[in-house]
Design a protein around this motif. Sequence first.
Motif, PDB file in Angstrom:
ATOM      1  N   ARG A  67      23.326  30.803  25.429  1.00  0.00           N
ATOM      2  CA  ARG A  67      22.287  31.206  24.945  1.00  0.00           C
ATOM      3  C   ARG A  67      22.577  32.515  23.892  1.00  0.00           C
ATOM      4  N   ALA A  70      25.045  30.873  21.221  1.00  0.00           N
ATOM      5  CA  ALA A  70      24.022  29.983  20.355  1.00  0.00           C
ATOM      6  C   ALA A  70      23.282  31.108  19.374  1.00  0.00           C
ATOM      7  N   SER A  76      21.362  25.647  17.852  1.00  0.00           N
ATOM      8  CA  SER A  76      20.745  25.576  18.958  1.00  0.00           C
ATOM      9  C   SER A  76      21.324  25.554  20.072  1.00  0.00           C
ATOM     10  N   PRO A  77      20.853  26.037  21.454  1.00  0.00           N
ATOM     11  CA  PRO A  77      21.800  25.928  22.476  1.00  0.00           C
ATOM     12  C   PRO A  77      21.819  24.814  23.151  1.00  0.00           C
ATOM     13  N   LEU A  80      24.508  22.771  20.892  1.00  0.00           N
ATOM     14  CA  LEU A  80      25.789  23.422  21.113  1.00  0.00           C
ATOM     15  C   LEU A  80      26.519  22.837  22.450  1.00  0.00           C
ATOM     16  N   GLU A 108      19.117  24.965  12.036  1.00  0.00           N
ATOM     17  CA  GLU A 108      18.682  25.999  12.677  1.00  0.00           C
ATOM     18  C   GLU A 108      17.922  26.950  11.347  1.00  0.00           C
TER      19      GLU A 108
END
Length: 142
Positions: A67, A70, A76-77, A80, A108
């Motif tokens: 997180r 990201a 976006s986590p 990724l 994003e």
Amino acid sequence: MAPTPHATEAQAFASRLRQALAAAGIKVSPTVVANEFNLRYWGRSITPHTARNWLLGVSIPMQDKLRALADWLQVSPDELRFGLDSGGTRAVREPASPWGELSMQDREMLKRYQALPADARKTVRDVIAALHAQVQDKAPER
């Protein structure tokens, strides 16, 4: 010997991480990644060796570190971590982009733009139009 599913997953993650770094204009370097990551992560810091393992596909960061990565890279986590599925759609189902393939950062940014109130979206459009006009004025004629 065939690679294990985890090894294949880690390699795919490493590729997405390198792509996100490059798209953000950040040098793909374990030292740079470790230093920049540690500035943004409030838990236990990582070493350049850990960042190297992420970049080479030896390991995948835990969720809290993912997180933080990201957020830093403005992606976006989920994307990724998991990328796109074999059908070319995002692992987290979202409508396909009408503009074709966009980078993780662009997707994003568009999500954040769409979440803005109407007056703020107009301001963003005005700024983009002004920047576009400025770039066009400086572009060499063909």
